[in-house]
Design an enzyme around this catalytic site. Structure first.
Site, PDB file in Angstrom:
ATOM      1  N   HIS A 105       7.651  56.267  55.254  1.00 10.74           N
ATOM      2  CA  HIS A 105       6.714  57.032  54.415  1.00 10.74           C
ATOM      3  C   HIS A 105       6.866  58.546  54.592  1.00 10.74           C
ATOM      4  O   HIS A 105       6.007  59.308  54.149  1.00 10.74           O
ATOM      5  CB  HIS A 105       5.268  56.631  54.731  1.00 10.74           C
ATOM      6  CG  HIS A 105       4.906  55.265  54.207  1.00 10.74           C
ATOM      7  ND1 HIS A 105       4.666  55.012  52.880  1.00 10.74           N
ATOM      8  CD2 HIS A 105       4.780  54.078  54.839  1.00 10.74           C
ATOM      9  CE1 HIS A 105       4.390  53.734  52.704  1.00 10.74           C
ATOM     10  NE2 HIS A 105       4.461  53.137  53.890  1.00 10.74           N
ATOM     11  N   HIS A 189      11.870  52.679  63.912  1.00  9.22           N
ATOM     12  CA  HIS A 189      10.917  52.310  62.858  1.00  9.22           C
ATOM     13  C   HIS A 189      11.543  51.199  62.027  1.00  9.22           C
ATOM     14  O   HIS A 189      12.357  51.455  61.127  1.00  9.22           O
ATOM     15  CB  HIS A 189      10.624  53.545  62.010  1.00  9.22           C
ATOM     16  CG  HIS A 189       9.384  53.442  61.199  1.00  9.22           C
ATOM     17  ND1 HIS A 189       8.128  53.600  61.735  1.00  9.22           N
ATOM     18  CD2 HIS A 189       9.194  53.187  59.881  1.00  9.22           C
ATOM     19  CE1 HIS A 189       7.222  53.459  60.779  1.00  9.22           C
ATOM     20  NE2 HIS A 189       7.837  53.197  59.648  1.00  9.22           N
TER      21      HIS A 189
HETATM   22 FE   LIG Z   1       6.592  52.440  58.069  1.00  6.97          FE
HETATM   23 FE   LIG Z   2       3.340  52.748  59.158  1.00 10.57          FE
END
Ligand SMILES: [Fe+2]
Ligand SMILES: [Fe+2]
Length: 301
Positions: A105, A189
């Site tokens: 994001h 991530h």
């Molecule tokens: Fe994420």
């Molecule tokens: Fe997240």
């Protein structure tokens, strides 16, 4: 040797470097912390206003009570659940975060694109193509030596498709270790457990901690690998506890039942902060201890 009482009433006996071989727990319950040990807190994905307010309020307190030397937070959902703004990044850094990582994001708030080159303590995944704004790693000078932080993004069930994270991270770790940086933390991530465990195993003995983010659910597999690398598949999130990954229960359940597009408001109520605390030997970068961090804040932030 000095005895200090922490905010939690724990007596920390701080020994001078060289007084012992490794941290140990005394029979009377006191904790020995050697000066060469670096205490690092990593907090998982901060979700929305409730998450970031709680983190900003708690970081100064945790720094004291947990005797933290270095704090890393993942801020990829800190702006209404979508990305991070420059103001939020500044607020998190002022509250005590040394480095902010992100994830898929990262670019959701358009203004952050121009902010990235101005703030090296804000990271985006290192496996973006060359020329992408910002950086995927940073090394900071601290009172206990240099600490390097790297961020990478996985490639299963996550967008956009980036370059091979294993090759990118391996290359960066080798570069930083050649420069003499031994205390290294990777935020990986990624969605799948296999991707994360494989990354941790690949880096065993080469970095201090590999911690996963993105799923918003803390895993219970913290351990130290044989080579001395601390590992946790996912740190979990910092956000509303009564929720589905930080969003309102009703909206997400309705989406799954109906199949219809809908908005997912950030949930309200008590916030849970999730992450991990490690102690690292500053001399060689080995992880000395690892414990999951999970703090429910009863007051609505
Ligand atoms: Fe994420
Ligand atoms: Fe997240």
């Amino acid at each position: 040797m000095a005895v200090e009482e922490s905010a939690h009433g724990v007596n920390w006996i701080v020994a001078e470097r060289g007084m012992g071989q490794s941290p140990c727990r005394a029979q009377d319950g006191a904790c020995f912390v050697y000066m060469s040990a670096i205490r690092i807190l990593f907090l998982g994905d901060i979700v929305g206003e409730p998450g970031r307010k709680a983190v900003i309020e708690q970081l100064p307190l945790l720094k004291q009570s947990e005797a933290l030397d270095f704090i890393i937070v993942n801020g990829e959902n800190s702006a209404g659940g979508k990305g991070i703004t420059s103001k939020i990044a500044i607020d998190l850094l002022r509250a005590g975060a040394a480095v902010i990582t992100t994830g898929d994001h990262v670019w959701d708030q358009q203004e952050i694109v121009d902010y990235f080159p101005t703030e090296p303590r804000l990271l985006r995944p290192i496996n973006y193509p060359a020329g992408t704004p910002g950086a995927g790693s940073v090394v900071l000078e601290t009172a206990k030596g240099r600490i390097g932080v790297i961020q990478a993004q996985g490639r299963s069930f996550i967008q956009p498709p980036l370059e091979n994270p294993y090759l990118a991270v391996e290359k960066e770790v080798e570069r930083l270790r050649a420069e003499g940086v031994v205390t290294l933390v990777l935020d990986y991530h990624a969605e799948t457990t296999s991707e994360k465990i494989a990354m941790g195993r690949m880096l065993d003995g080469k970095v201090s901690l590999v911690v996963g983010t993105h799923t918003h659910v803390q895993t219970a597999d913290e351990r130290i690998f044989p080579g001395g690398t601390g590992y946790l598949t996912d740190a979990g999130m910092c956000g509303p506890d009564d929720s589905v990954l930080g969003r309102t229960v009703e909206s997400v359940v309705w989406r799954f039942k109906s199949g219809m597009p809908t908005r997912f408001p950030i949930a309200k109520g008590p916030v849970r902060l999730c992450g991990v605390i490690v102690e690292v030997d500053a001399e060689n970068g080995k992880c000395l201890s690892i414990k999951r961090f999970d703090l429910l804040i009863e007051d609505d932030a």
